[in-house]
Design a protein around this motif. Structure first.
Motif, PDB file in Angstrom:
ATOM      1  N   LYS A  53       0.793  -1.228   0.000  1.00 19.79           N
ATOM      2  CA  LYS A  53       0.000   0.000   0.000  1.00 19.79           C
ATOM      3  C   LYS A  53       0.827   1.279   0.000  1.00 19.79           C
ATOM      4  N   SER A  54       2.132   1.185  -0.214  1.00 21.58           N
ATOM      5  CA  SER A  54       2.953   2.399  -0.251  1.00 21.58           C
ATOM      6  C   SER A  54       4.152   2.177  -1.179  1.00 21.58           C
ATOM      7  N   ASP A  55       4.897   3.242  -1.369  1.00 28.47           N
ATOM      8  CA  ASP A  55       6.085   3.170  -2.218  1.00 28.47           C
ATOM      9  C   ASP A  55       7.308   2.809  -1.389  1.00 28.47           C
ATOM     10  N   LEU A  56       8.313   2.299  -2.058  1.00 32.38           N
ATOM     11  CA  LEU A  56       9.591   2.012  -1.418  1.00 32.38           C
ATOM     12  C   LEU A  56      10.430   3.278  -1.503  1.00 32.38           C
ATOM     13  N   GLN A  97       0.012 -15.048  -2.459  1.00 31.80           N
ATOM     14  CA  GLN A  97       0.920 -14.692  -1.366  1.00 31.80           C
ATOM     15  C   GLN A  97       1.573 -13.346  -1.668  1.00 31.80           C
ATOM     16  N   PRO A  98       0.830 -12.238  -1.520  1.00 30.99           N
ATOM     17  CA  PRO A  98       1.354 -10.933  -1.941  1.00 30.99           C
ATOM     18  C   PRO A  98       2.247 -10.234  -0.920  1.00 30.99           C
ATOM     19  N   ARG A  99       2.764 -10.947   0.079  1.00 31.52           N
ATOM     20  CA  ARG A  99       3.579 -10.288   1.101  1.00 31.52           C
ATOM     21  C   ARG A  99       4.912  -9.818   0.528  1.00 31.52           C
ATOM     22  N   PRO A 100       5.355  -8.610   0.879  1.00 28.21           N
ATOM     23  CA  PRO A 100       6.666  -8.145   0.423  1.00 28.21           C
ATOM     24  C   PRO A 100       7.786  -8.841   1.189  1.00 28.21           C
ATOM     25  N   LEU A 101       8.949  -8.883   0.579  1.00 32.87           N
ATOM     26  CA  LEU A 101      10.119  -9.450   1.251  1.00 32.87           C
ATOM     27  C   LEU A 101      10.544  -8.538   2.397  1.00 32.87           C
ATOM     28  N   THR A 102      11.146  -9.116   3.426  1.00 30.68           N
ATOM     29  CA  THR A 102      11.651  -8.326   4.546  1.00 30.68           C
ATOM     30  C   THR A 102      13.161  -8.504   4.726  1.00 30.68           C
TER      31      THR A 102
END
Length: 169
Positions: A53-56, A97-102
């Protein structure tokens, strides 16, 4: 100076804004000298860290790029690992599985699993036709070793018949 429009959101992209932002400028300087395959793979990989929901931020992207480039001194291995990681995680994201990498743990696993024979150099644009070159730092097989392997394989396939090897023309 206005460069163009973003193909996704259609907002204007300004070069002077990128250059005046310290982290953005450093990120551009870091990615620009990389060969095309590695640069594209690195940018795609960094994009996997973007929250839904936001930019990097440029500072986070710069930190991720620096961390990624120090994972391996072999740029060909890194390019292959990045490409495999991006392809695998994008496929997982399309299946729900749309989770971003951490962190870089998945990339580290992919790097450690890559066989040096699987690493191929990118096609050279100067040659016209794309070619594949297998990079190997291992043992180069001699003609006698190749001959012995061929004879052993033929003996397994045809146990009662002796076969003469075909001569290379």
């Amino acid at each position: 100076m206005k460069l163009s429009r973003c193909p996704v959101c259609h907002s204007n992209l300004h070069l002077d804004a990128l250059v005046n932002d310290g982290a953005a400028s450093e990120l551009l300087a870091l990615i620009a000298p990389l060969d095309g395959g590695l640069g594209r793979a690195l940018v795609a990989y960094i994009g996997l860290f973007r929250p839904a929901k936001s930019d990097l931020s440029f500072s986070r992207a710069l930190k991720l790029a620096n961390e990624t480039l120090v994972l391996s001194n072999n740029r060909d291995w890194l390019r292959v690992a990045l490409s495999q990681t991006v392809a695998s995680l994008r496929a997982a994201r399309t299946s729900g599985q749309p989770r971003p990498l951490t962190n870089h743990n998945y990339l580290k696993k992919v790097l450690s699993s890559i066989d040096e024979q699987a690493v191929v150099a990118p096609a050279s644009p100067a040659k016209g036709k794309p070619t594949l070159e297998i990079k190997s730092t291992g043992h180069v097989e001699t003609k006698a070793e190749s001959q012995a392997k061929w004879e052993a394989q033929m003996a397994k396939l045809r146990p009662g018949k002796a076969m003469a090897p075909k001569e290379a023309s």
